[in-house]
Design an enzyme around this catalytic site. Sequence first.
Site: not given
Ligand code: NAP
Length: 316
Positions: A236, A265, A283
């Site tokens: 993000r 954005e 995006h």
């Molecule tokens: P996820 O499986 O929940 O992974 C998020 C990871 O971030 C987890 O490993 C979590 O750690 C870690 N985390 C959370 N807070 C943190 C912090 N303060 N410091 C360090 N690590 C932290 O989510 P995901 O499915 O991979 O998606 C991640 C994000 O990508 C989404 O929330 C979204 O905002 C973004 N995204 C962007 C697009 C795009 O179009 N560009 C598309 C999809 C998603 P733990 O495992 O230890 O809890």
Amino acid sequence: MKLFIARPMTPAVETRARAEFDVEIRGNTLPMTHEEMLRTLAEFDVVVPTLGDQFSAEVFAKVPETRCKLLANFGVGYNHIDVAAARAAGVEVTNTPGAVTDATADIAMTLLLSTARRAGEGERLVRTGDWQGWHPTQMLGHHVTGKRVGIVGMGRIGQAIAWRCHYGFGMDVAYQSRSPKEVEFPAENILSLKELAAAVDFLVLAVPGGAETRHLIDAEVLEAMNPSAILINIARGEVVDEAALIAALQSGQIAGAGLDVYEFEPAVPQALRGMDNVTLLPHLGTATEEVRTDMGHMALDNVAAFVAGRPLPNPV
Ligand code: NAP
């Protein structure tokens, strides 16, 4: 049961929504206005919102009789919804995890390769007709294979990026996450973000947005990076202090950046647009027909479970 979907969807998703539910599908592709959010909370049982629909505490507070009981968000990221305020108003929130993982990891690799190998700049050179031809020192970029990648947020998408880097490009993987991860390839967990930033050639952001991660990548982290290193953000925009990033790029503190998301954005600062060492995408993380259809079905699966009184498949 009245359903409101906040954007046009792929034909497959719209067809299913119309077949299964009494649905209003908004034709506008821009984020919902404040008034639209108030109306839908008051008049619909379920709303399918998405990125940019700011369901803040203030919005929930302004609707005394909330008919809506579920926000079935289209997307895995839900930092535009104040989940605590939603719950306090009796509204559950679901998202679409998993469906987005591979496509978003693919876009991270697109940005990594494009930025390192100057693909955007090279493409612009060819298009303008200014290309003078190949020579041994023409447009030298950064080698990718065998380099070291650091993943910030080793969740579903972070691990999918690490997998591609390891198996596809023979890269060493290091990461930082709230908790250590078991993966099938070597991956070093570096607890300090600054140490991770200092240790890698590519720093890739894959954490959720929201208050906890706002400006996680600030001037200090950027300063810790190597002058030859590249920052990739598919998470993000708000995770990066954009002003500090621009300063780091302008001073040569880091070599480049590949960005899919922006702090304000869809506004993208002219300073970034003017730099050749950044790759800028609008995006595009999940932007394929298949993935947007999968995401839509996942959101509708949550709606269907809600209607049938079954447990919600993807509560947040
Ligand atoms: P996820 O499986 O929940 O992974 C998020 C990871 O971030 C987890 O490993 C979590 O750690 C870690 N985390 C959370 N807070 C943190 C912090 N303060 N410091 C360090 N690590 C932290 O989510 P995901 O499915 O991979 O998606 C991640 C994000 O990508 C989404 O929330 C979204 O905002 C973004 N995204 C962007 C697009 C795009 O179009 N560009 C598309 C999809 C998603 P733990 O495992 O230890 O809890």
